[in-house]
Design an enzyme around this catalytic site. Structure first.
Site, PDB file in Angstrom:
ATOM      1  N   MET A  34       8.805 -50.665 -29.510  1.00  0.00           N
ATOM      2  CA  MET A  34       8.165 -51.805 -28.847  1.00  0.00           C
ATOM      3  C   MET A  34       9.239 -52.724 -28.256  1.00  0.00           C
ATOM      4  SD  MET A  34       4.688 -52.610 -30.879  1.00  0.00           S
ATOM      5  CE  MET A  34       5.377 -53.609 -32.182  1.00  0.00           C
ATOM      6  N   GLY A  35      10.444 -52.190 -28.090  1.00  0.00           N
ATOM      7  CA  GLY A  35      11.505 -52.953 -27.438  1.00  0.00           C
ATOM      8  C   GLY A  35      12.160 -53.965 -28.352  1.00  0.00           C
ATOM      9  N   GLY A  40      18.984 -50.552 -35.419  1.00  0.00           N
ATOM     10  CA  GLY A  40      18.044 -49.611 -36.042  1.00  0.00           C
ATOM     11  C   GLY A  40      17.513 -48.640 -34.993  1.00  0.00           C
ATOM     12  N   HIS A  41      17.109 -49.181 -33.833  1.00  0.00           N
ATOM     13  CA  HIS A  41      16.623 -48.322 -32.745  1.00  0.00           C
ATOM     14  C   HIS A  41      17.753 -47.419 -32.238  1.00  0.00           C
ATOM     15  CE1 HIS A  41      13.869 -51.924 -32.283  1.00  0.00           C
ATOM     16  NE2 HIS A  41      12.999 -50.940 -32.392  1.00  0.00           N
ATOM     17  N   ARG A 191      11.554 -58.620 -35.509  1.00  0.00           N
ATOM     18  CA  ARG A 191      10.949 -59.889 -35.940  1.00  0.00           C
ATOM     19  C   ARG A 191      11.950 -60.816 -36.632  1.00  0.00           C
ATOM     20  NH1 ARG A 191       6.118 -56.442 -36.578  1.00  0.00           N
ATOM     21  NH2 ARG A 191       4.486 -57.354 -35.296  1.00  0.00           N
TER      22      ARG A 191
HETATM   23  O1  PAF Z   1       7.285 -48.835 -34.785  1.00  0.00           O
HETATM   24  C1  PAF Z   1       6.963 -49.287 -33.670  1.00  0.00           C
HETATM   25  O2  PAF Z   1       7.755 -49.912 -32.963  1.00  0.00           O
HETATM   26  C2  PAF Z   1       5.548 -49.067 -33.171  1.00  0.00           C
HETATM   27  O3  PAF Z   1       4.624 -49.157 -34.189  1.00  0.00           O
HETATM   28  C3  PAF Z   1       5.370 -47.754 -32.364  1.00  0.00           C
HETATM   29  C4  PAF Z   1       5.626 -46.534 -33.235  1.00  0.00           C
HETATM   30  C5  PAF Z   1       6.322 -47.748 -31.191  1.00  0.00           C
HETATM   31  C6  PAF Z   1       3.944 -47.667 -31.838  1.00  0.00           C
HETATM   32  O4  PAF Z   1       3.635 -48.736 -31.000  1.00  0.00           O
END
Ligand code: PAF
Length: 287
Positions: A34-35, A40-41, A191
């Site tokens: 979700m950007g 972590g991403h 968050r």
């Molecule tokens: O973990 C997230 O960021 C969201 O829940 C996902 C998997 C992208 C679905 O919107």
């Protein structure tokens, strides 16, 4: 080699790019997000780079998974920053659809994964996992990845997605990736930016609590006592408001009736600091 980052915002254009990658014989790794990207991403992308030839990341703040009183409108967004992080981490193709592109008309099809969606965050965020399962399934249909990468930070989400993939025979392999933490132990989350200085300081209690009860679980102390210990420890922080502190079997998320050797358990916490709800967890195998 300098990595080029392609970006598409329509489903048709994205599918064309992926078709070309497939025709070139490449396997597709997918990182849905979700950007407001953080390390972590980036770690999910690195795992995807290692295991697949072509890495697709989606950035879509999915309205279906937010309740009416949740933070959809104030969810942090910074697409320019995200493009830089995505490129540096090694994403090949970014998918940045609008809400209208993803949901051109009212969505009448919902995916509900029962049982695993019900406890923990499912209890405090009714409908959340239906929204997650529905968008993840839609993204899987759009991207058709060989592998998809999810962070263990959202352990219940991983369990829901794995169950959905099994139940519906979705041809994708789900790869679970470890939680990435700040130096003081706070699990990385988009968050975390909501926290003020004092909340941020007190939020480290989540990780400290998980570490503290590890030995009690490994040595099979009574469950009620461990839960009480966790709640007491979190409550030492005056700004902490506990949503839940639970231990369930993983990944089916059923109650632990007794400690059974070889079984995995999820120690899961959700705690509010001001208006910010943080989650953290630890998965342990009972010896
Ligand atoms: O973990 C997230 O960021 C969201 O829940 C996902 C998997 C992208 C679905 O919107």
């Amino acid at each position: 080699m300098i990595q080029t980052l392609m970006e598409e915002s329509t489903i048709a254009a994205l599918r064309q790019r992926i078709k070309e990658a497939r025709q070139a014989g490449k396997t597709i790794g997918f990182v849905p997000t979700m950007g407001y990207l953080h390390d972590g991403h980036a770690s999910l992308v690195r795992a995807a780079r290692e295991q697949a030839d072509f890495v697709v990341m989606s950035i879509f703040v999915n309205p279906l998974q937010f309740g009416p009183n949740e933070d959809l409108s104030r969810y942090p967004r910074d697409l320019e920053h995200d493009r830089k992080v995505a490129k540096a981490a090694g994403v090949d193709l970014l998918f940045t659809p609008s809400v209208e592109e993803m949901y051109p008309s009212r969505v009448l099809t919902n995916i509900t994964v029962s049982q695993v969606s019900e406890p923990l965050c499912g209890k405090s965020r009714p409908g959340h996992f239906d929204g997650v399962a529905t968008v993840v399934m839609k993204l899987f249909q759009i991207v058709q990845p060989d592998l998809a990468f999810f962070g263990q930070k959202d352990a219940q989400q991983v369990a829901v997605v794995e169950q959905m993939v099994r139940d519906l025979s979705v041809p994708v392999q789900i790869v679970r990736c470890p939680i990435i933490r700040e130096e003081d132990g706070l699990a990385m989350s988009s968050r975390n930016v909501y926290l003020n200085e004092e909340e941020r300081k007190q939020a480290t209690i989540l990780y400290q609590t998980l570490q503290h009860v590890r030995s009690s679980i490994v040595t099979k102390q009574p469950l009620d006592r461990i839960i009480a210990e966790m709640k007491n420890m979190i409550s030492t922080q005056p700004l902490a408001d506990i949503d839940y502190a639970e231990i369930l079997r993983y990944p089916d998320l059923t109650a632990v009736k007794e400690w059974k050797s070889g079984e995995q358990v999820l120690v899961a916490l959700a705690v509010r600091f001001g208006r910010t709800r943080l989650i953290d967890n630890m998965i342990l195998t009972i010896s």
